[in-house]
Enzyme design. Sequence first.
Site, PDB file in Angstrom:
ATOM      1  N   GLU A 184       0.794  -1.150  -0.043  1.00  0.00           N
ATOM      2  CA  GLU A 184      -0.029   0.003   0.222  1.00  0.00           C
ATOM      3  C   GLU A 184       0.619   1.234  -0.044  1.00  0.00           C
ATOM      4  OE1 GLU A 184      -3.160   0.572  -0.307  1.00  0.00           O
ATOM      5  OE2 GLU A 184      -3.445  -1.466  -0.878  1.00  0.00           O
ATOM      6  N   CYS A 204     -12.360   2.156 -14.784  1.00  0.00           N
ATOM      7  CA  CYS A 204     -12.790   3.637 -14.614  1.00  0.00           C
ATOM      8  C   CYS A 204     -11.483   4.631 -14.433  1.00  0.00           C
ATOM      9  CB  CYS A 204     -13.513   3.729 -13.211  1.00  0.00           C
ATOM     10  SG  CYS A 204     -14.334   5.368 -13.328  1.00  0.00           S
ATOM     11  N   CYS A 258     -16.342   2.584 -19.904  1.00  0.00           N
ATOM     12  CA  CYS A 258     -17.837   2.435 -19.514  1.00  0.00           C
ATOM     13  C   CYS A 258     -18.729   1.130 -19.860  1.00  0.00           C
ATOM     14  CB  CYS A 258     -18.717   3.716 -19.802  1.00  0.00           C
ATOM     15  SG  CYS A 258     -18.017   5.315 -18.954  1.00  0.00           S
ATOM     16  N   CYS A 310     -24.201   4.360 -12.789  1.00  0.00           N
ATOM     17  CA  CYS A 310     -23.435   5.465 -12.868  1.00  0.00           C
ATOM     18  C   CYS A 310     -24.145   6.713 -13.276  1.00  0.00           C
ATOM     19  CB  CYS A 310     -22.295   5.118 -13.743  1.00  0.00           C
ATOM     20  SG  CYS A 310     -21.050   6.449 -13.936  1.00  0.00           S
TER      21      CYS A 310
HETATM   22  S1  SF4 Z   1     -19.835   3.484 -15.990  1.00  0.00           S
HETATM   23 FE1  SF4 Z   1     -19.193   5.114 -14.504  1.00  0.00          FE
HETATM   24  S2  SF4 Z   1     -18.125   4.289 -12.863  1.00  0.00           S
HETATM   25 FE2  SF4 Z   1     -18.108   2.613 -14.703  1.00  0.00          FE
HETATM   26  S3  SF4 Z   1     -16.169   3.449 -15.880  1.00  0.00           S
HETATM   27 FE3  SF4 Z   1     -17.843   4.617 -16.683  1.00  0.00          FE
HETATM   28  S4  SF4 Z   1     -17.547   6.508 -15.596  1.00  0.00           S
HETATM   29 FE4  SF4 Z   1     -16.367   4.913 -14.384  1.00  0.00          FE
END
Ligand code: SF4
Length: 375
Positions: free
Chosen positions: A59, A214, A221, A230
Amino acid sequence: MRPFCTLTGRMQCAPTVNMTDIPFSPADVAPCLLAWYGQSGRDLPWRNTRDPYRIWLSEIMLQQTTVTAVIDYYHRFLAKIPTVEHLAAASLEDVIDLWAGLGYYSRARNLHAAAKLIVEQFNGHFPEDVETLQQLPGVGRSTAGAISALAFDRRAPILDGNVRRVLCRLFALQKPPRSTAAEKQLWYWSEQLTPSESVHDYTQAIMDLGAMVCIPLKPLCHECPLSELCQARKLGLERQLPLKHVAKPIPTRHEVVLLIDHHGRYLVRRRLVEGFLGGMWEFPTISIPEGEAPESKLHLLCSDFGLNGAVEQIGHSQHVYSHFRLKSAIYCKKIANLSRLAEGDNHWFPLAELKNIALHGAHKKVLVELQKSGV
Ligand code: SF4
């Protein structure tokens, strides 16, 4: 009339949301993430252990550094320093040397100090709860949460860079994400989404989602297990969020750097262990007051080392630390005899080896200028 969105110029910009405004249940998030993680999660060297020492080390190394850059360092570090007891007993200089090239050396100093504390105050056992973990040097709330969740499977939210980005988008947060109000909101959401069971896997899953799907500029997405939930995607804001952090202006400091060259070997010294960049290597240097020419201090630096005669200027470099910018005027002096420079804190490294020692960031750039100059 509804206000214009500052991002898109369109009307209907969503106001900042609270959990009650979100059209999904926080409980929906963990199952989606866990199913995706089961199929697509990364296999990383620190994933197959519950040893808090290894998890803590990974970490800390992963703060500000990519997984690819960390893997070799992680293995090398553990091969030399396999337990928290070994780390507490090691010298800070040895720890810094193992860290050489990874950058952000305060992490190495804090790691060393925290190991001593764990051995002296906790008898070598890592605390399990977030509050106690946060008392360790270099362990903030998110790192404490990660150790608690990953090593002890405790319900502890995290908010590292990847998770911060996911949450900013998932909830369409339209505030600068480092503002106090945003910080509070993001922690609240992180806490709400963290399940009571499978915390270990959930924590890995949300980190992986930020690292693999993301991602900063063009989130994937269409591959995202949270795309139906989202809010940024719904508003077409996934590429605009999180809002950019506007950096505060910082002061500029100036220094002269003297490269003393003895038949291709260069003089470096360790900085004092206490204080800024403690324990790191650097070339001889002296600060220049604002507005003064480098030559005004160059002769003082030369006389500290008993050097006379011509000195060649080879260039300039610049490095930005978090709280100031450092501009270096770089000079080189070739010497034929070491005489008293062979003694004391002076160490000599050939050019090819200088890149392997823990030079601090500004003097790594000096080294680049030296290599470019061909002197
Ligand atoms: S849908 Fe939303 S959470 Fe998923 S990759 Fe796209 S921006 Fe990120």
